[in-house]
Scaffold this motif. Structure first.
Motif, PDB file in Angstrom:
ATOM      1  N   UNK A 235      36.930  44.942  46.102  1.00  0.00           N
ATOM      2  CA  UNK A 235      36.504  43.539  46.028  1.00  0.00           C
ATOM      3  C   UNK A 235      35.118  43.433  45.416  1.00  0.00           C
ATOM      4  N   UNK A 236      34.957  42.471  44.508  1.00  0.00           N
ATOM      5  CA  UNK A 236      33.657  42.132  43.921  1.00  0.00           C
ATOM      6  C   UNK A 236      33.389  40.663  44.215  1.00  0.00           C
ATOM      7  N   UNK A 237      32.168  40.337  44.557  1.00  0.00           N
ATOM      8  CA  UNK A 237      31.792  38.947  44.832  1.00  0.00           C
ATOM      9  C   UNK A 237      30.595  38.565  43.974  1.00  0.00           C
ATOM     10  N   UNK A 238      30.480  37.275  43.686  1.00  0.00           N
ATOM     11  CA  UNK A 238      29.305  36.752  43.010  1.00  0.00           C
ATOM     12  C   UNK A 238      29.251  35.247  43.242  1.00  0.00           C
ATOM     13  N   UNK A 239      28.206  34.618  42.786  1.00  0.00           N
ATOM     14  CA  UNK A 239      28.069  33.172  42.911  1.00  0.00           C
ATOM     15  C   UNK A 239      27.981  32.548  41.526  1.00  0.00           C
ATOM     16  N   UNK A 240      28.391  31.275  41.437  1.00  0.00           N
ATOM     17  CA  UNK A 240      28.229  30.540  40.179  1.00  0.00           C
ATOM     18  C   UNK A 240      28.047  29.063  40.470  1.00  0.00           C
ATOM     19  N   UNK A 241      27.438  28.379  39.514  1.00  0.00           N
ATOM     20  CA  UNK A 241      27.225  26.935  39.617  1.00  0.00           C
ATOM     21  C   UNK A 241      28.576  26.242  39.459  1.00  0.00           C
ATOM     22  N   UNK A 242      29.041  25.516  40.481  1.00  0.00           N
ATOM     23  CA  UNK A 242      30.386  24.933  40.425  1.00  0.00           C
ATOM     24  C   UNK A 242      30.558  23.824  39.394  1.00  0.00           C
ATOM     25  N   UNK A 243      29.464  23.322  38.828  1.00  0.00           N
ATOM     26  CA  UNK A 243      29.588  22.238  37.853  1.00  0.00           C
ATOM     27  C   UNK A 243      29.678  22.723  36.408  1.00  0.00           C
ATOM     28  N   UNK A 244      29.546  24.022  36.182  1.00  0.00           N
ATOM     29  CA  UNK A 244      29.646  24.541  34.824  1.00  0.00           C
ATOM     30  C   UNK A 244      31.096  24.964  34.585  1.00  0.00           C
ATOM     31  N   UNK A 245      31.787  24.138  33.829  1.00  0.00           N
ATOM     32  CA  UNK A 245      33.242  24.276  33.689  1.00  0.00           C
ATOM     33  C   UNK A 245      33.655  25.602  33.061  1.00  0.00           C
ATOM     34  N   UNK A 246      32.942  26.053  32.046  1.00  0.00           N
ATOM     35  CA  UNK A 246      33.371  27.283  31.368  1.00  0.00           C
ATOM     36  C   UNK A 246      33.285  28.476  32.330  1.00  0.00           C
ATOM     37  N   UNK A 247      32.280  28.470  33.221  1.00  0.00           N
ATOM     38  CA  UNK A 247      32.180  29.553  34.201  1.00  0.00           C
ATOM     39  C   UNK A 247      33.287  29.459  35.242  1.00  0.00           C
ATOM     40  N   UNK A 248      33.608  28.231  35.645  1.00  0.00           N
ATOM     41  CA  UNK A 248      34.705  28.052  36.602  1.00  0.00           C
ATOM     42  C   UNK A 248      36.008  28.554  36.004  1.00  0.00           C
ATOM     43  N   UNK A 249      36.218  28.252  34.736  1.00  0.00           N
ATOM     44  CA  UNK A 249      37.454  28.699  34.086  1.00  0.00           C
ATOM     45  C   UNK A 249      37.491  30.222  33.969  1.00  0.00           C
ATOM     46  N   UNK A 250      36.374  30.815  33.555  1.00  0.00           N
ATOM     47  CA  UNK A 250      36.335  32.271  33.457  1.00  0.00           C
ATOM     48  C   UNK A 250      36.632  32.916  34.809  1.00  0.00           C
ATOM     49  N   UNK A 251      35.966  32.433  35.851  1.00  0.00           N
ATOM     50  CA  UNK A 251      36.070  33.070  37.161  1.00  0.00           C
ATOM     51  C   UNK A 251      37.432  32.868  37.816  1.00  0.00           C
ATOM     52  N   UNK A 252      37.911  31.634  37.831  1.00  0.00           N
ATOM     53  CA  UNK A 252      39.119  31.313  38.585  1.00  0.00           C
ATOM     54  C   UNK A 252      40.397  31.533  37.787  1.00  0.00           C
ATOM     55  N   UNK A 253      40.351  31.274  36.496  1.00  0.00           N
ATOM     56  CA  UNK A 253      41.568  31.334  35.682  1.00  0.00           C
ATOM     57  C   UNK A 253      41.654  32.649  34.916  1.00  0.00           C
ATOM     58  N   UNK A 254      40.613  32.987  34.178  1.00  0.00           N
ATOM     59  CA  UNK A 254      40.690  34.191  33.336  1.00  0.00           C
ATOM     60  C   UNK A 254      40.642  35.474  34.151  1.00  0.00           C
ATOM     61  N   UNK A 255      39.777  35.505  35.182  1.00  0.00           N
ATOM     62  CA  UNK A 255      39.640  36.718  35.987  1.00  0.00           C
ATOM     63  C   UNK A 255      40.518  36.707  37.233  1.00  0.00           C
TER      64      UNK A 255
END
Length: 281
Positions: free
Chosen positions: A140-160
């Protein structure tokens, strides 16, 4: 960890390297200053670990990784100028082990040179980090990201295929760096269960499921530009998101992205199968 799983993870990392024209690996001792420069170029001078901290993490075996230009001729001729110099350090990431709620690697910083973004270098670093973690028995790997930045949300939740585990309002306090400025440091913590069905699905390029849920939150296409150009509207959106995410967390829901790139709040199984008529794995 099953050798087959580790081998498959290494193959994915190598494929990502070929596509982006870089090699990802552990930083060498002589590259510590270049790693620090890469972080400071992203977040601002003095906004990251210092030379001694990076050196200590590298010595201890923390994942201090770099992405450097492939000097074996495997670079696309249409690549941007930074790719033209063999050995150029275009990306860096670092992580460290933690054991809250189970042993995991916390991936703290991941930076790519501005002119080199959009070539898959950040993804290549993440996949190399995943392969190294699995090889050492960490799943398991964990990290944090700003929930309002859509491209990061897509990378984290969809692509990865990572999933949101917690909403952390004002997590870092007032940062005041080159990215966040005076904005709130609200964050989602994500957990990347490295061998989970949702991760296999995401990394295999399969479609995401249709997540059930009646509530959600609409994202703007480019929150960073909004924050720069219309800080009052950005602050309003931040306040609205804080209220929505707090209510979501109190209801025991988590956010996923729908087909429009907006959040839907759901209690579906995170490993829900996307194929019609299939049961959750």
């Amino acid at each position: 960890m099953d050798r087959v799983v580790v081998d498959a993870a290494e193959a994915l990392a190598e494929a990502a390297e070929l596509r982006s024209g870089v090699v990802t690996r552990e930083a060498a001792e002589h590259e510590v200053d270049a790693v620090l420069e890469r972080f400071e170029a992203t977040w601002g001078e003095g906004r990251g670990p210092d030379h001694a901290m990076i050196r200590a993490l590298l010595h201890a075996g923390g994942t201090v990784l770099v992405a450097v230009v492939d000097d074996e001729g495997g670079v696309d001729a249409s690549a941007t100028p930074p790719f033209a110099t063999p050995g150029a350090l275009l990306g860096a990431t670092l992580g460290f082990l933690g054991w809250n709620e189970g042993l995991h690697l916390h991936s703290h910083m991941n930076a790519v040179a501005p002119a080199a973004r959009g070539h898959g270098i950040g993804l290549a670093l993440k996949l190399r980090q995943r392969a190294i973690a699995l090889a050492h028995g960490v799943d398991e790997i964990r990290w944090t990201f700003d929930p309002l930045i859509r491209r990061n949300a897509r990378m984290n939740l969809v692509r990865l295929g990572a999933e949101v585990a917690a909403y952390l309002p004002e997590f870092y306090g007032v940062i005041g760096d080159e990215i966040t400025g005076a904005d709130r440091s609200d964050r989602f913590e994500v957990r990347w269960r490295l061998a989970a069905p949702r991760v296999d699905r995401a990394l295999g390029g399969e479609p995401a499921p249709h997540w059930s849920g009646e509530e959600g939150f609409a994202l703007v296409a480019d929150f960073e530009s909004l924050r720069r150009d219309d800080p009052d509207e950005a602050a309003r959106l931040r306040a609205a998101s804080a209220a929505a995410f707090t209510a979501m967390a109190r209801q025991g829901l988590r956010p996923e992205l729908d087909e429009h790139g907006d959040y839907v709040f759901t209690d579906d199984d995170p490993d829900l199968d996307a194929r019609p008529g299939q049961e959750t794995r």
